[in-house]
Design an enzyme around this catalytic site. Sequence first.
Site, PDB file in Angstrom:
ATOM      1  N   GLY A  43       1.056  -1.244  -0.084  1.00 37.30           N
ATOM      2  CA  GLY A  43      -0.050  -0.100  -0.153  1.00 37.30           C
ATOM      3  C   GLY A  43       0.811   1.228   0.001  1.00 37.30           C
ATOM      4  O   GLY A  43       2.033   1.287   0.477  1.00 37.30           O
ATOM      5  N   HIS A  75       2.816 -10.286   7.139  1.00 35.78           N
ATOM      6  CA  HIS A  75       2.810  -9.168   6.590  1.00 35.78           C
ATOM      7  C   HIS A  75       4.297  -8.300   6.626  1.00 35.78           C
ATOM      8  O   HIS A  75       4.335  -7.084   6.798  1.00 35.78           O
ATOM      9  CB  HIS A  75       2.024  -8.165   7.250  1.00 35.78           C
ATOM     10  CG  HIS A  75       0.885  -7.299   6.859  1.00 35.78           C
ATOM     11  ND1 HIS A  75      -0.467  -7.674   6.388  1.00 35.78           N
ATOM     12  CD2 HIS A  75       1.077  -6.031   6.076  1.00 35.78           C
ATOM     13  CE1 HIS A  75      -0.983  -6.624   5.639  1.00 35.78           C
ATOM     14  NE2 HIS A  75      -0.096  -5.568   5.797  1.00 35.78           N
ATOM     15  N   GLN A  88      -5.121  -7.827  -4.614  1.00 33.55           N
ATOM     16  CA  GLN A  88      -5.243  -8.128  -3.026  1.00 33.55           C
ATOM     17  C   GLN A  88      -6.328  -7.165  -2.632  1.00 33.55           C
ATOM     18  O   GLN A  88      -6.230  -6.117  -2.557  1.00 33.55           O
ATOM     19  CB  GLN A  88      -3.961  -7.949  -2.367  1.00 33.55           C
ATOM     20  CG  GLN A  88      -4.219  -8.015  -1.017  1.00 33.55           C
ATOM     21  CD  GLN A  88      -4.229  -6.606  -0.110  1.00 33.55           C
ATOM     22  OE1 GLN A  88      -3.254  -5.704  -0.379  1.00 33.55           O
ATOM     23  NE2 GLN A  88      -5.060  -6.432   0.671  1.00 33.55           N
TER      24      GLN A  88
HETATM   25  C1  LIG Z   1       5.135  -0.615   3.267  1.00 27.81           C
HETATM   26  C2  LIG Z   1       4.201  -1.686   3.151  1.00 27.81           C
HETATM   27  C3  LIG Z   1       2.962  -1.804   2.686  1.00 27.81           C
HETATM   28  C4  LIG Z   1       2.110  -2.986   2.765  1.00 27.81           C
HETATM   29  N1  LIG Z   1       0.750  -2.830   2.184  1.00 27.81           N
HETATM   30  C5  LIG Z   1       0.025  -3.846   2.309  1.00 27.81           C
HETATM   31  C6  LIG Z   1      -1.126  -4.146   1.824  1.00 27.81           C
HETATM   32  O1  LIG Z   1      -1.696  -3.142   1.535  1.00 27.81           O
HETATM   33  N2  LIG Z   1      -1.818  -5.306   1.578  1.00 27.81           N
HETATM   34  C7  LIG Z   1      -1.264  -6.506   2.049  1.00 27.81           C
HETATM   35  O2  LIG Z   1      -1.950  -7.567   2.204  1.00 27.81           O
HETATM   36  N3  LIG Z   1       0.225  -6.409   2.545  1.00 27.81           N
HETATM   37  C8  LIG Z   1       0.748  -5.310   2.660  1.00 27.81           C
HETATM   38  N4  LIG Z   1       2.059  -5.525   3.063  1.00 27.81           N
HETATM   39  C9  LIG Z   1       2.614  -6.511   3.423  1.00 27.81           C
HETATM   40  C10 LIG Z   1       3.397  -7.111   2.149  1.00 27.81           C
HETATM   41  O3  LIG Z   1       2.314  -7.494   1.152  1.00 27.81           O
HETATM   42  C11 LIG Z   1       4.138  -8.377   2.368  1.00 27.81           C
HETATM   43  O4  LIG Z   1       3.524  -9.377   3.205  1.00 27.81           O
HETATM   44  C12 LIG Z   1       5.662  -8.005   3.039  1.00 27.81           C
HETATM   45  O5  LIG Z   1       5.876  -6.904   2.497  1.00 27.81           O
HETATM   46  C13 LIG Z   1       6.419  -9.167   2.911  1.00 27.81           C
HETATM   47  O6  LIG Z   1       7.521  -8.975   3.889  1.00 27.81           O
HETATM   48  P1  LIG Z   1       8.953  -8.452   3.290  1.00 27.81           P
HETATM   49  O7  LIG Z   1       8.657  -7.025   2.864  1.00 27.81           O
HETATM   50  O8  LIG Z   1       9.965  -8.640   4.324  1.00 27.81           O
HETATM   51  O9  LIG Z   1       9.457  -9.123   1.800  1.00 27.81           O
HETATM   52  C14 LIG Z   1       2.795  -4.195   3.034  1.00 27.81           C
HETATM   53  C15 LIG Z   1       4.204  -4.268   3.454  1.00 27.81           C
HETATM   54  C16 LIG Z   1       4.873  -3.052   3.334  1.00 27.81           C
HETATM   55  C17 LIG Z   1       6.457  -3.141   3.834  1.00 27.81           C
END
Ligand SMILES: Cc1cc2nc3c(=O)[nH]c(=O)nc-3n(C[C@H](O)[C@H](O)[C@H](O)COP(=O)(O)O)c2cc1C
Length: 384
Positions: A84, A280, A132
């Site tokens: 996001g 997440h 998503q």
């Molecule tokens: C800045 C940021 C925003 C995120 N926004 C969402 C989101 O809108 N929806 C969601 O399902 N996961 C979101 N996530 C989680 C990511 O989809 C994912 O699960 C996560 O980044 C995985 O871990 P990693 O950053 O260590 O690879 C977000 C993660 C970050 C870092």
Amino acid sequence: MGLKRNSLHTIDDLRGAARRRIPRLAFDYLDGGAGNEENLRRNRKGFEAVTLRPEYLRDVSDRSQKVTLFGHTYDAPIGVSPVGLANFIWPGTDGALAAMAARRNIPYILSSVGTTTIETIADIAPDHAWFQVLLPDRHEICFDLIRRAREAEMKVLVMTVDIPVPSKRLRDLRNNFMLPFKLEPGVLWGIAARPAWALATLRAGTPKFANLLPYLEPGTGTRSLGAAQASQVSANVGEDVIKRMRDAWPGPFVLKGVLSARTAEAARRLGADGIIVSNHGGRQVESGPSTIEALPEIVSAVGGDMTVMLDSGIRSGGDIVKAYALGARFTFSGRCFVYATGALGPAGGEHALNLLTDEADRTLAQIGATGMEELGADNIWAID
Ligand SMILES: Cc1cc2nc3c(=O)[nH]c(=O)nc-3n(C[C@H](O)[C@H](O)[C@H](O)COP(=O)(O)O)c2cc1C
């Protein structure tokens, strides 16, 4: 571009470069985790605790990282997790990562709280875009987004289940992260110190929750990031509504944020085709397990019936190989790709993918393997 790609050899190098190139408010939003960030650190410790088993005297000259998932053969074993507000990290991040995914034949998951519309991303990556959703209290918003994603022919629907309530993110609280962005002296100072970012953001305009604009009540005013998130999620994501989502989506349906065999079994019962074992990126449960720790019990519970994927904490190609060896059928990362656009601008995502696939390739050769789909328990030496 300022920075030379050939001085950025790892995802950690990209993280460091992003920290130097974007304002602190943006970097902390991307980098931070829930509470005291124990879960964020545990994700890394989880991967570090896994030792692979080197094997030689085999012909490994013909190696491939292709993986078939929901009927599509992708060229690399990792895709882009939904992030996001990604265009806040660098303008154009969503579109650039989607285009990179299409070019390199990997999946790209657009977040419903992303900063680019479903329709735009579907045009950029017609065969590679997944969507998503979250479930807000106003269920009709979610179902309208699903309708739009279906009409745009996005390939896979991913429902994120791990936000019953927004988590407490101390860095965002301390930085007073407000939406729409509030230009207080501290924030302005941070931006002034990052002129390339400031100029690019000024040109592109303030990033917005592009998909949610039609549903936002006028005059919502400025509110904290946590308050904005609270309006996007429901503390009551029950089985009935998941079944309705399943019925509203003709293609593959995936639940993201699964961390236990019990939740995975519920996903199977509700008709999901796959799950993403995810915490997440350490942003939700302060003292939950790392995903690599949670993976084996989930694979043994449902791995025979559904596609078990994983994200959270991957920072190298070796980590990807470890996840596959422990039973993941695909992996994703959010930060690897978005650190890269923070560091290098829109073209950065491809550099991150090159680093990850190069490292995965070297790791495969060292453990005597030639492909992702042959990896398994034999490739694990020990887990500390
Ligand atoms: C800045 C940021 C925003 C995120 N926004 C969402 C989101 O809108 N929806 C969601 O399902 N996961 C979101 N996530 C989680 C990511 O989809 C994912 O699960 C996560 O980044 C995985 O871990 P990693 O950053 O260590 O690879 C977000 C993660 C970050 C870092």
